[in-house]
Write an enzyme that holds these catalytic residues in place. Structure first.
Site: not given
Ligand code: HCA
Ligand code: CU
Length: 389
Positions: A10-11, A70, A202, A297
C-alpha cells in the site's frame, strides 16, 4: 502481543514509479506471511479495480497474517474495501487544524461526526473486522484533538488507533513532538476512560528519523509498528522492515518470532518488482552491509568476524563477504584464495604478489573485485602468465 504491519503493497506502491500486479502482490504477501508479519496492508481499492482484485486475491489465499485495505473515511469507499473480503480495514482522516481549514473545509465537530459514522458502518457490516482509525498527520495535531477523536473512534468500534507521522515531523528527545509523548499520553488518557485500543505508529523518514521514532514508540509501549520492504513509500518512505526487526531483537523481542531466512528472497523480489535498487550501504540488506574490505579488518575477521561487526549473522541467515581493491593486503588475498578453495596457492609467493598487483591495478580503474567469478578469472589469468613465464 506486539505486532508488525507491513505496508509495502500500500504505502510502498505510493513510491513514484512503483506498480505491483495482483500476482506479484500475492507473492510478496506470501513471503511476508512466512516471515511472520501480523498484518499486511494490500492497497486502497478506490484507487483502481486492479487494487481491489489484488486485495481479494491475497485475502482468499488463507495466510496467517490479517489481510487489509486502506480507505478514505467515506462509506462508499469503505464498502468497496469490505467487498474485497478483508480482515483488516484502515480508515484515515486528519483532524489537524491546517487540514480541516485548508483542505477539507469542515469543522472539527463535523469531522468527528463523519469518522464515527463511517467506523460504525464498517463495524456493523462485519463485527469481526479489525478496524484501525488513523488521525493522519497526528504528530502535527493538537494532542487534545487526537485524544478526543481517538476516544470517539474507539467508542464507535475502532480496535486500533494509529499515530501517523505523515510528514516525518516527530523527533525523539524533543518532548512535545516525540513518539514517547504521543504514545504514553494517548494510552493513559484512553485507559482513564476504560478504553484499551492497540496503539500503532507509522513513521515517515523525511529527516531520516523514522527508525529512531519507531524505536522510541516501541519503548513507550506501542503495540504495532508499520514498515515496508526497503522503506518504500511516499517521499523518503517509512521504516524498513529488516532494519526494524533486527533492532527489535536487540531490544529484547524474541527472534524466534520471525523467519529471517526469507528476507533475502523477499528483498530481491520487491527490488526487482519495484525497480528500486537497494543501496549498497543500506543496513542489513545492502550488498556491503556485511562486506569487509580494509586489510586490517579482513585480517581480524579471519580470526573472528565479531571483531568487526556486532550482529550475529547466523540468526540473520547472512554470510560475511570480502571485497578486494586498493585497501587489500596479502591477508585478503590469502583469505580469498581459501574461500575459492585454492589454499595450495598461498605458498606461492610470486603468484600472491602478482594477484595483489592485478587486484590493485583493476581497483585503480574503479573495479572492485567480486570474490567469486571475477576473482577466479583473475587468479586463472595470473596462473597462466606465471606458467608462460
Ligand atoms: C496516506 C497517508 C498515510 C496514512 C497512514 C494510515 C500517512 O498515504 O494516505 O492510514 O495509517 O502517512 O499518514 O500513509
Ligand atoms: Cu504514510
Amino acid at each position: 502481543m506486539f505486532q508488525i504491519l507491513d505496508s509495502t503493497l500500500r504505502e510502498g506502491e505510493q513510491t513514484p514509479g512503483v506498480y505491483f500486479s495482483p500476482e506479484t502482490k500475492l507473492l510478496i504477501a506470501q513471503y511476508l506471511d512466512r516471515i511472520g508479519i501480523d498484518i499486511i496492508e494490500v492497497g486502497n481499492p478506490a484507487v483502481s479495480p486492479e487494487i481491489s482484485e489484488a486485495i481479494a486475491l491475497v485475502a482468499q489465499a488463507k495466510l496467517n497474517a490479517k489481510i487489509g485495505a486502506h480507505s478514505l473515511c467515506r462509506i462508499d469507499h469503505v464498502q468497496k474495501a469490505l467487498d474485497c473480503g478483508i480482515d483488516f480495514l484502515g480508515i484515515f482522516f486528519s483532524v489537524a487544524k491546517h487540514r480541516l481549514e485548508r483542505d477539507y473545509h469542515i469543522t472539527f465537530d463535523q469531522a468527528l461526526e463523519q469518522i464515527v459514522e463511517v467506523i460504525r458502518y464498517a463495524k456493523a457490516q462485519n463485527p469481526n473486522l479489525l478496524i484501525r482509525y488513523t488521525p493522519e498527520d497526528a504528530t502535527r495535531t493538537e494532542i487534545e484533538q487526537v485524544i478526543e477523536v481517538a476516544t470517539a473512534a474507539v467508542q464507535a468500534g475502532a480496535d486500533i488507533i494509529s499515530i501517523a507521522d505523515t510528514t516525518g515531523y516527530a523527533t525523539p528527545f524533543q518532548p512535545d513532538r516525540s513518539y514517547a509523548y504521543f504514545v504514553k499520553t494517548l494510552k493513559q488518557k484512553l485507559a482513564d476512560l476504560q478504553l484499551f485500543p492497540k496503539i500503532a505508529v507509522h513513521c515517515h523518514n523525511d529527516r531520516g528519523l523514522a527508525l529512531a521514532n519507531a524505536l522510541d514508540a516501541y519503548k513507550a509501549g506501542a503495540d504495532i509498528i508499520d514498515v515496508s520492504v526497503i522503506g518504500l513509500g511516499e517521499r523518503a518512505g517509512i521504516v524498513d522492515l529488516a532494519t526494524l526487526l533486527v533492532n527489535l531483537v536487540e531490544m529484547g523481542e524474541s527472534k524466534r518470532r520471525w523467519e529471517f531466512k526469507y528476507l533475502q528472497e523477499l528483498y530481491h523480489l520487491v527490488s526487482q518488482a519495484s525497480r528500486i535498487s537497494i543501496p549498497p550501504l543500506f543496513p542489513i540488506m545492502g550488498k556491503n552491509a556485511f562486506t569487509h574490505y580494509a586489510g586490517v579488518h579482513v585480517t581480524a575477521i579471519a580470526k573472528d568476524p565479531m571483531l568487526y561487526q556486532s550482529l550475529n549473522l547466523e540468526s540473520l541467515a547472512h554470510q560475511n563477504k570480502l571485497a578486494l581493491g586498493m585497501q587489500s593486503g596479502r591477508n585478503s588475498i590469502e583469505l580469498a584464495l581459501k574461500q575459492i578453495g585454492k589454499e595450495e596457492m598461498i605458498e606461492n609467493e610470486s603468484l600472491i604478489k602478482s594477484i595483489l598487483k592485478e587486484v590493485k591495478f583493476l581497483a585503480k580503474q574503479g573495479t572492485l573485485i567480486d570474490i567469486h567469478n571475477e576473482f577466479i578469472n583473475l587468479v586463472n589469468r595470473c596462473v597462466a602468465i606465471e606458467n608462460f613465464e
